[in-house]
Design an enzyme around this catalytic site. Structure first.
Site, PDB file in Angstrom:
ATOM      1  CB  SER A 118      -0.867  -0.002   1.259  1.00 13.08           C
ATOM      2  OG  SER A 118      -1.435   1.274   1.460  1.00 13.08           O
ATOM      3  CB  SER A 119       0.483   4.597  -1.507  1.00  8.67           C
ATOM      4  OG  SER A 119      -0.803   4.915  -1.037  1.00  8.67           O
ATOM      5  CB  CYS A 120      -0.556   4.018   3.965  1.00  6.77           C
ATOM      6  SG  CYS A 120      -0.801   2.336   4.478  1.00  6.77           S
ATOM      7  CE1 TYR A 147      -3.789  -2.776   5.124  1.00  9.56           C
ATOM      8  CE2 TYR A 147      -2.887  -0.764   4.171  1.00  9.56           C
ATOM      9  CZ  TYR A 147      -3.480  -2.004   4.017  1.00  9.56           C
ATOM     10  OH  TYR A 147      -3.754  -2.470   2.756  1.00  9.56           O
ATOM     11  CE  LYS A 151      -1.338  -4.873   3.093  1.00  9.61           C
ATOM     12  NZ  LYS A 151      -1.529  -6.105   2.326  1.00  9.61           N
ATOM     13  CG  HIS A 190     -10.402   2.945   1.430  1.00  9.44           C
ATOM     14  ND1 HIS A 190     -10.536   1.581   1.368  1.00  9.44           N
ATOM     15  CD2 HIS A 190      -9.208   3.176   2.014  1.00  9.44           C
ATOM     16  CE1 HIS A 190      -9.465   1.025   1.896  1.00  9.44           C
ATOM     17  NE2 HIS A 190      -8.638   1.968   2.301  1.00  9.44           N
ATOM     18  CD1 TRP A 213     -16.649  12.406   7.297  1.00  8.59           C
ATOM     19  CD2 TRP A 213     -15.103  10.799   7.496  1.00  8.59           C
ATOM     20  NE1 TRP A 213     -17.282  11.259   7.687  1.00  8.59           N
ATOM     21  CE2 TRP A 213     -16.366  10.255   7.814  1.00  8.59           C
ATOM     22  CE3 TRP A 213     -13.982   9.974   7.558  1.00  8.59           C
ATOM     23  CZ2 TRP A 213     -16.536   8.922   8.180  1.00  8.59           C
ATOM     24  CZ3 TRP A 213     -14.143   8.643   7.918  1.00  8.59           C
ATOM     25  CH2 TRP A 213     -15.408   8.128   8.227  1.00  8.59           C
TER      26      TRP A 213
HETATM   27  O1  GFB Z   1      -9.672   6.833   1.867  1.00 11.99           O
HETATM   28  P1  GFB Z   1      -9.340   7.293   3.218  1.00 11.99           P
HETATM   29  O2  GFB Z   1     -10.173   6.769   4.319  1.00 11.99           O
HETATM   30  O3  GFB Z   1      -7.854   6.883   3.523  1.00 11.99           O
HETATM   31  O4  GFB Z   1      -9.424   8.890   3.330  1.00 11.99           O
HETATM   32  P2  GFB Z   1      -6.384   7.516   3.488  1.00 11.99           P
HETATM   33  C1  GFB Z   1      -8.834   9.774   2.451  1.00 11.99           C
HETATM   34  C2  GFB Z   1      -9.154  11.210   2.794  1.00 11.99           C
HETATM   35  O5  GFB Z   1     -10.538  11.433   2.525  1.00 11.99           O
HETATM   36  C3  GFB Z   1      -8.912  11.719   4.222  1.00 11.99           C
HETATM   37  C4  GFB Z   1     -11.123  12.194   3.554  1.00 11.99           C
HETATM   38  O6  GFB Z   1      -8.349  13.012   4.147  1.00 11.99           O
HETATM   39  C5  GFB Z   1     -10.332  11.816   4.796  1.00 11.99           C
HETATM   40  O7  GFB Z   1     -10.455  12.809   5.788  1.00 11.99           O
HETATM   41  N1  GFB Z   1     -12.558  11.884   3.633  1.00 11.99           N
HETATM   42  C6  GFB Z   1     -13.559  12.765   3.374  1.00 11.99           C
HETATM   43  C7  GFB Z   1     -13.124  10.703   3.929  1.00 11.99           C
HETATM   44  N2  GFB Z   1     -14.755  12.196   3.566  1.00 11.99           N
HETATM   45  C8  GFB Z   1     -14.515  10.903   3.901  1.00 11.99           C
HETATM   46  C9  GFB Z   1     -15.371   9.810   4.204  1.00 11.99           C
HETATM   47  O8  GFB Z   1     -16.584   9.892   4.224  1.00 11.99           O
HETATM   48  N3  GFB Z   1     -14.764   8.628   4.474  1.00 11.99           N
HETATM   49  C10 GFB Z   1     -13.400   8.476   4.472  1.00 11.99           C
HETATM   50  N4  GFB Z   1     -12.865   7.278   4.715  1.00 11.99           N
HETATM   51  N5  GFB Z   1     -12.565   9.524   4.227  1.00 11.99           N
HETATM   52  C11 GFB Z   1      -5.843   5.062   3.803  1.00 11.99           C
HETATM   53  C12 GFB Z   1      -5.273   4.215   4.882  1.00 11.99           C
HETATM   54  O9  GFB Z   1      -5.571   6.341   4.118  1.00 11.99           O
HETATM   55  O10 GFB Z   1      -5.279   4.799   2.546  1.00 11.99           O
HETATM   56  C13 GFB Z   1      -5.329   2.815   4.501  1.00 11.99           C
HETATM   57  O11 GFB Z   1      -5.934   4.484   6.080  1.00 11.99           O
HETATM   58  C14 GFB Z   1      -4.911   2.542   3.067  1.00 11.99           C
HETATM   59  O12 GFB Z   1      -4.519   2.132   5.379  1.00 11.99           O
HETATM   60  C15 GFB Z   1      -5.462   3.542   2.080  1.00 11.99           C
HETATM   61  O13 GFB Z   1      -3.530   2.530   2.987  1.00 11.99           O
HETATM   62  C16 GFB Z   1      -4.842   3.417   0.710  1.00 11.99           C
HETATM   63  O14 GFB Z   1      -5.946   7.769   2.097  1.00 11.99           O
HETATM   64  O15 GFB Z   1      -6.255   8.671   4.409  1.00 11.99           O
END
Ligand code: GFB
Length: 323
Positions: A118-120, A147, A151, A190, A213
């Site tokens: 994962s890119s994280c 996570y 990874k 996500h 969010w």
């Molecule tokens: O996709 P996401 O949950 O993961 O969130 P990450 C990306 C961005 O979207 C964050 C915003 O800045 C959130 O604040 N966001 C806005 C939201 N609205 C929403 C919403 O309703 N739901 C969610 N989930 N986010 C993940 C890692 O990070 O990336 C995982 O936590 C994984 O481990 C994945 O590696 C690729 O991009 O922040």
């Protein structure tokens, strides 16, 4: 193995026994779809029969089924809230799956294995776009460090098994993904799935406001999972090296821009408001995809086209989705 040598590497999947570990997940099911174009024997293990977090179950499955090639797409995954609130599950389950599958694949004499990272895994403050060489050069993003650590361990296991046992195990680092089979849970999914569903339902109900969010300023690179699956097949057949390989589209957008794109595709015309009590996560995540391009592969699904396909799939499968 150097990239120069890797460029001439050839591995044929045709005629092989190919195990897609995690075939019901978003990435695994995309790899299954892509493998239909290759005349190989695709193997799967059902979760209720073979628990990949159990060493004995995994070793037995590999001994009995003898795959030649393995795509390790099985993992506990989730969005920022899931990562942040279920740290033990993200760390334990992912470590167990990787340790069990990689070790048993070595013992069963698997010819080739592709591990999905994962890119994280890259440090929070790292130079953008993020090159593979920035791994382990700084502290991780706190919301998904559990996570990421799991990874990173998977990447290191692939490297260690290459060095000590000569296993042809490679690692792929995909950017943020969306596509068929996504998790549409509003809290734990996500951002693409959460927003697609939220905007769609807001339009259906005639709501005048949708909550997104965070601040809307973080930047993310989003890739259609079918594009990633194509890249994974390419790497399985053409790459053999210790270094992980990033796979992305090479462009990012702010969450605010992304939300506006989804609203437009869904046809939602109300307001978008930002809930700043929710975490932003890492400020920017854009992969340097020059290694993948040097190997001869580039992304084929642009963000706008991919999101339209995604929404069409969502509408066609809405009734069958569990939420
Ligand atoms: O996709 P996401 O949950 O993961 O969130 P990450 C990306 C961005 O979207 C964050 C915003 O800045 C959130 O604040 N966001 C806005 C939201 N609205 C929403 C919403 O309703 N739901 C969610 N989930 N986010 C993940 C890692 O990070 O990336 C995982 O936590 C994984 O481990 C994945 O590696 C690729 O991009 O922040």
């Amino acid at each position: 193995m150097s990239l120069e040598i890797a460029e001439v590497h050839r591995y044929e999947l045709a005629g092989k026994r190919v195990w897609v570990a995690g075939h019901r997940g978003m990435v695994g099911s995309a790899i299954m779809r892509r493998l239909k174009a290759i005349s190989c024997d695709v193997l799967t293990a059902e979760r209720d029969e073979t628990d990949l977090t159990r060493q004995d179950a995994v070793a037995t499955w590999l001994r009995d089924n003898r795959p030649d090639a393995v795509f390790l797409a099985a993992a506990r995954v989730g969005g920022i809230h899931a990562n942040n609130t279920l740290p033990a599950r993200f760390l334990y389950e992912n470590l167990m799956i990787e340790a069990n599958v990689l070790h048993a694949a070595h013992e069963a004499g698997v010819e080739k294995l592709l591990f999905l990272g994962s890119s994280c895994i890259y440090p929070r403050g790292v130079e953008q776009p993020m090159h593979e060489s920035s791994l382990l050069t700084g502290p991780l993003e706190p919301t998904n460090q559990w996570y990421a650590v799991a990874k990173i361990a998977g990447v290191k296991m692939c490297q260690a098994y290459r060095r000590e046992y000569g296993c042809d195990f490679i690692s792929v680092m995909p950017t943020n993904l969306y596509g068929p089979g996504d998790n549409f849970d509003p809290e734990f999914g996500h951002v693409p799935a959460a927003l697609l569903r939220r905007f769609h339902e807001a339009k259906e109900r005639g709501d005048t406001e949708v909550v997104v969010w965070g601040t809307g300023t973080p930047r993310r690179e989003f890739m259609h999972v079918d594009d990633l699956a194509d890249g994974c097949i390419f790497l399985m057949c053409r790459y053999s090296g210790e270094e992980p390989v990033n796979v992305g589209i090479g462009e990012d957008v702010t969450i605010s821009e992304f939300a506006a794109m989804i609203a437009q595709i869904v046809g939602y015309e109300g307001q978008i408001v930002f809930d700043r009590t929710r975490p932003d996560g890492v400020p920017r995540k854009l992969l340097d995809v020059s290694r993948m391009e040097a190997l001869g592969w580039t992304s084929k699904i642009a963000l706008g086209d991919g999101l339209r396909r995604y929404y069409q799939w969502f509408q066609e499968n809405r009734d069958a989705l569990r939420f």
